[in-house]
Write an enzyme that holds these catalytic residues in place. Structure first.
Site, short mmCIF file in Angstrom:
data_model
loop_
_atom_site.label_atom_id
_atom_site.label_comp_id
_atom_site.label_asym_id
_atom_site.label_seq_id
_atom_site.Cartn_x
_atom_site.Cartn_y
_atom_site.Cartn_z
N ALA A 25 0.86 -1.17 0.00
CA ALA A 25 0.00 0.00 0.00
C ALA A 25 0.90 1.23 0.00
CB ALA A 25 -0.92 -0.02 1.21
N GLY A 28 3.88 1.24 2.49
CA GLY A 28 4.85 0.19 2.20
C GLY A 28 5.63 0.46 0.93
N THR A 48 -1.61 -9.25 -3.42
CA THR A 48 -2.12 -9.23 -4.79
C THR A 48 -0.96 -8.92 -5.74
OG1 THR A 48 -2.71 -6.89 -4.52
CG2 THR A 48 -4.43 -8.50 -4.11
N VAL A 88 1.27 -3.93 6.89
CA VAL A 88 -0.12 -4.23 6.56
C VAL A 88 -0.99 -3.71 7.71
CG1 VAL A 88 0.50 -6.27 5.21
CG2 VAL A 88 -0.05 -6.54 7.64
N ALA A 90 -3.05 -3.23 10.96
CA ALA A 90 -2.80 -3.79 12.29
C ALA A 90 -3.84 -4.85 12.64
CB ALA A 90 -2.82 -2.68 13.34
N SER A 142 6.48 7.13 11.71
CA SER A 142 5.67 8.34 11.64
C SER A 142 6.19 9.26 10.55
CB SER A 142 5.68 9.09 12.98
OG SER A 142 4.93 10.28 12.88
N LYS A 196 5.19 4.81 19.81
CA LYS A 196 4.43 5.31 18.66
C LYS A 196 2.99 5.61 19.06
CE LYS A 196 3.58 6.27 14.29
NZ LYS A 196 2.14 6.20 14.09
N HIS A 199 3.04 8.84 20.93
CA HIS A 199 3.29 9.87 19.90
C HIS A 199 1.98 10.25 19.24
CE1 HIS A 199 3.66 10.70 15.58
NE2 HIS A 199 4.82 11.27 15.81
N ASN A 200 1.17 9.25 18.87
CA ASN A 200 -0.10 9.53 18.20
C ASN A 200 -1.09 10.20 19.14
OD1 ASN A 200 1.16 8.17 16.13
ND2 ASN A 200 -0.66 7.01 15.56
N GLU A 203 -0.19 13.68 19.17
CA GLU A 203 -0.64 14.22 17.87
C GLU A 203 -2.13 14.57 17.92
OE1 GLU A 203 -1.54 12.01 13.73
OE2 GLU A 203 0.52 11.78 14.44
N TYR A 204 -2.95 13.69 18.51
CA TYR A 204 -4.37 14.00 18.65
C TYR A 204 -4.56 15.31 19.41
CZ TYR A 204 -6.54 9.51 17.20
OH TYR A 204 -7.03 8.43 16.50
N LYS A 274 -8.09 6.05 13.90
CA LYS A 274 -7.73 4.65 13.66
C LYS A 274 -7.48 3.87 14.94
CE LYS A 274 -5.94 5.21 8.98
NZ LYS A 274 -4.79 5.00 8.07
#
Length: 482
Positions: A25, A28, A48, A88, A90, A142, A196, A199-200, A203-204, A274
């Protein structure tokens, strides 16, 4: 398994990769290209085949990036010890990829989960793979799409020896600052994904505080997109300088081609999430750490989803009906100071949570290093992270960065404006959820005697929960009706 022969994925005279990536994606694909661009041959695999073929025929042309089309081919294409990054979704998808890899990997190979996995899942995966001789690392990444390609902030946790083998690659692909590469060894087991997660959470909080500043400038002063751009661009030249302030200024310049209106004004006010912010709040409750700014940000996103209810309520519930009578430039400066002070609180809460988790989970986190690796590449990169770094360099055991001399001075000189903004928001009925929570946190933290003595008396009254006294040691219970 035969590992000396090269896979048909690349020609014999090409260097054989020792690193590979599963999951092509956007994140990645960009991280794989970053690794190849920094001079490290890399094998890639995607569930795929069409996505793999598209990359090979497009952006990967001319690079030492080798497409593979089965897990077996992917693994056999790499020299040992193999270093395999999984990017991929989580949860179950990570476990599914690991289960595909386990039968074809060999002792000493390293699996690196670079997604936004819950730290406890990383702890579990480490425990499951270690007896098999496979080394597992959970690595926070990040910086979004651009960071993945040009240099993210990386937060790898797991076995120290595995990190040492990865370090030459990670230091090259990470964001670079005057303080070095934005990567360091975080700690054992799930430490990387824990950091992490927090960290998020920060960020929020940061994003919610910026949204509230925008809301106040828009609704109190009636500013349009041009003025808002100018204000945020100016703020980004001073001690609020950060990635989030920078992109906020940019957002106000985008005009919708269909309507010729500012695009931001046409975006529905329902914010997605998320899960990492929610995880931060849940874990903070588990550890008994107060993070009200971050909690307010999570709750604000939840409230934003009540769009239909809010529209209906807006026709029924009435606000104060007051009008603003202050001076425009003074209020703009006050909002700036309030945002800066509240932002300090958001980071202070995050760092306090990291400190508590480090002790609880025996992660042995270096908080100064956490601030350093966030200075570049990541979403919360900001100029004042250098102050945070130095605060924890001066005192690695600092309980809360609010009491560091740099930050006490900053807040002392600005708190009058901070209080003015919260007061104005309350008087006008404008929700300043996180800004107000930050101020309440600051005031509670600096208060020697909180009214929770009454709460404890109530608990003892109705539940015989006992209490302590201020004038003598011991645990006491009172029969309050006698």
């Amino acid at each position: 398994m035969e590992t000396s022969a090269k896979s048909s994925a690349f020609e014999a005279d090409y260097p054989q990769p020792s690193i590979g990536l599963v999951g092509l994606a956007v994140m990645g694909e960009n991280l794989a290209l970053n690794i190849a661009n920094k001079g490290f041959p890399i094998s890639v695999y995607n569930r795929t085949a069409e996505k793999t073929k598209e990359l090979a025929a497009g952006r990967a042309q001319g690079k030492t990036l080798y497409p593979t089309y089965t897990i077996e081919e992917f693994v056999q294409s790499m020299a040992r010890p193999r270093k395999i990054i999984i990017l991929v979704k989580a949860g179950a998808p990570v476990d599914a990829v690991i289960n595909q890899l386990k039968p074809v990997l060999e002792e000493g190979d390293i699996i690196i989960d670079g997604g936004n996995s819950l730290f406890s899942d990383s702890d579990r995966r480490f425990g499951e793979l270690e007896p098999l001789g496979l080394r597992f690392m959970g690595m926070g990444v990040s910086g979004g799409e651009e960071g993945a390609l040009l240099g993210p902030s990386l937060m790898p946790g797991g076995p120290r020896a595995a990190y040492d083998e990865l370090e030459p690659i990670l230091t090259k692909i990470a964001a670079q600052t005057d303080d070095g590469a934005c990567v360091t060894y975080i700690g054992p087991r799930g430490a990387g994904h824990y950091v992490k997660m927090v960290h998020n959470g920060i960020e929020y909080g940061d994003m919610q505080l910026i949204a509230e500043a925008y809301d106040l400038l828009r609704n109190v002063l009636g500013l349009g997109h041009t003025e808002l751009h100018d204000i945020f661009a100016e703020w980004n030249e001073g001690d609020l300088k950060s990635f989030l302030i920078e992109i906020t200024a940019d957002i106000f310049t985008k005009i919708d081609p269909e309507t010729s209106k500012p695009l931001v004004d046409l975006i529905l006010d329902k914010a997605g999430q998320k899960g990492t912010g929610k995880w931060t709040s849940q874990n903070a409750y588990d550890l008994g750490v107060a993070i009200p700014t971050i909690n307010a940000a999570v709750e604000s996103r939840i409230l934003s989803a009540y769009k239909t209810e809010r529209v209906a309520a807006s026709t029924i519930l009435k606000g104060p009906g007051a009008t603003f009578t202050g001076e425009k430039q003074q209020f703009i400066k006050a909002v700036r100071d309030a945002l800066y002070c509240a932002k300090i609180c958001s980071y202070a809460q995050g760092m306090a949570l990291l400190r508590a988790a480090s002790l609880e989970y025996k992660y042995d986190l270096n908080l100064s290093e956490m601030a350093r690796i966030w200075k570049g590449g990541c979403i919360i990169r900001a100029i004042f992270l250098d102050k945070i770094k130095h605060a924890f360099l001066r005192n690695p055991d600092l309980t809360n960065m609010l009491i560091d001399s740099d930050f006490t001075g900053d807040i002392e000189s600005r708190q009058g404006n901070w209080r003015y903004v919260v007061q104005t928001a309350a008087q006008l009925g404008i929700p300043a959820y996180a800004t107000s929570a930050s101020l309440a946190y600051y005031d509670a933290y600096r208060t020697a005697n909180l009214p929770l003595n009454l709460t404890q008396a109530q608990r003892d009254y109705f539940g015989a929960h006992t209490y302590e006294r201020i004038d003598k040691p011991g645990v006491f219970h009172t029969e309050w009706l006698h």
